[in-house]
Write an enzyme that holds these catalytic residues in place. Structure first.
Site, short mmCIF file in Angstrom:
data_model
loop_
_atom_site.label_atom_id
_atom_site.label_comp_id
_atom_site.label_asym_id
_atom_site.label_seq_id
_atom_site.Cartn_x
_atom_site.Cartn_y
_atom_site.Cartn_z
N CYS A 142 0.83 -1.21 0.00
CA CYS A 142 0.00 0.00 0.00
C CYS A 142 0.87 1.26 0.00
O CYS A 142 0.51 2.26 0.63
CB CYS A 142 -0.96 0.00 1.19
SG CYS A 142 -0.19 -0.30 2.78
N GLY A 143 2.00 1.20 -0.67
CA GLY A 143 2.84 2.38 -0.79
C GLY A 143 3.46 2.77 0.54
O GLY A 143 3.89 1.93 1.33
#
Length: 377
Positions: A142-143
């Site tokens: 998720c970055g």
């Protein structure tokens, strides 16, 4: 006896019997594809360096990138499907939690003014120890979502240490639990809590009971909530809320005394148009109610506050969990979208490199056949 074939690298342009593929290519000028020369007409031909041993390696790598693209695209669609429910939960919970805080403030002010009732959760005392409830994600990919909130937690812990204040951590989420378990010598963790697939009141109740017992027993003098506030599909901000003691202003404040609540939130709705995923922007305005100062209580004010205080803790923690979950899904959707785009670009570059290698191999074989035929004649 078969005639011998003579191979030479001298004078390759004029010697038609040469079998050197490189020497034959010297006949054709090779364009300068240096990107530093912005005026070069061949600038668009410049590709990133791709190192593969042979054509088979390029073919295998193309198949690997295709499979990766399918996985990232599927994860993007799953996150996009879940985020709608998470958005609706966040938006619908904000008016209730904000109105509850306003109502609780007015009731406590009236009770303290008339009856002089002591409220444990509003007892402001000199801060010697602070409990930080750090909410992270349950999964990765998720970055920089988890990294952002963990960095903010580290920064806040360091600020408290510089002020000479002790600090304990209540970690919520698998990623945060793994992070703090690896650093037990650096951080004191009071409790590890693993969340569920979707935030529930049961999960919020577990955290609220732990926070309540720590504050009432005076083990800690202040409780702060660290989570990622959901702003939109492309933006989320790590924030700090002062959970206990309850603020005298009736608002959720950060460590600097500034309200982090927004009266007007931009609500992004995921819809489809002509078979494509689009985003529509709506505005939700939260209206704050005003309460009269001359309140009359039918029951004992202490009983009313005893019923409202747990509801306050549960609603605030549940809201933080919902905001963090929605931010995690939005970050994952954006990360998987970027990964899918990168996979498409890489597949295109690999296909170009594969076609060039294949064309060079075919051209080399043709040149060898022609040179061998010339040598035989």
């Amino acid at each position: 006896m078969a005639p011998s074939i003579w191979i030479s690298s001298k004078n390759p342009i004029f010697d038609s019997s040469s079998l050197s593929f490189t020497s034959q290519l010297i006949k054709f000028p090779i364009p300068n594809t240096n990107l530093t020369n912005t005026n070069s007409p061949y600038q668009f031909l410049k590709l990133p360096s791709i190192h593969c041993g042979n054509i088979r390696g390029l073919r295998e790598r193309i198949e690997t990138v295709k499979n990766t693209q399918k996985v990232t695209e599927a994860m993007k669609l799953v996150a996009a499907a879940k985020i709608r429910r998470a958005q609706e939960a966040v938006i619908s919970s904000r008016p209730f939690t904000e109105t509850l805080v306003d109502m609780l403030y007015n009731i406590t002010q009236q009770v303290q003014f008339e009856n002089d009732v002591e409220i444990p959760l509003m007892n402001i005392r000199p801060v010697k120890k602070v409990a930080l409830v750090v909410i992270t994600g349950e999964r990765g990919l998720c970055g920089g979502f988890n990294n952002g909130i963990l960095k903010k937690a580290e920064t806040r812990i360091q600020e408290l240490k510089n002020l000479g204040i002790e600090c304990s951590v209540i970690s919520v989420g698998k990623k945060g639990n793994a992070y703090f378990r690896r650093r037990r010598d650096k951080f004191f963790v009071d409790r590890f809590v693993e969340g569920e697939s979707f935030p529930t009141t049961k999960e919020a109740q577990v955290i609220a009971d732990d926070v309540f017992s720590l504050f009432v027993s005076e083990e800690v003098d202040k409780v702060e909530l660290l989570y990622t506030k959901f702003v939109s599909l492309i933006k989320s901000d790590p924030v700090i809320h002062t959970l206990l003691p309850i603020s005298s202003k009736g608002e959720v404040l950060d460590v600097n005394g500034k309200s982090v609540d927004v009266d007007e939130d931009e609500f992004f709705r995921l819809t489809t148009k002509e078979g494509k995923l689009i985003v529509e922007r709506d505005h939700l305005r939260v209206k704050r109610g005003s309460y009269l100062c001359n309140l009359e209580f039918e029951q004992d004010p202490a009983q009313i506050l005893d019923a409202l205080m747990p509801l306050y803790l549960n609603s605030q923690i549940l809201r933080a969990l919902q905001e963090s979950f929605a931010s995690e899904l939005a970050a994952r959707m954006n990360a998987m979208s970027n990964a899918t785009d990168n996979a498409v670009d890489l597949k295109r570059n690999l296909s170009i490199a594969y076609n060039r290698e294949r064309q060079a191999k075919i051209t080399g074989e043709i040149l060898e056949i022609v040179a061998g035929a010339d040598a035989l004649t």
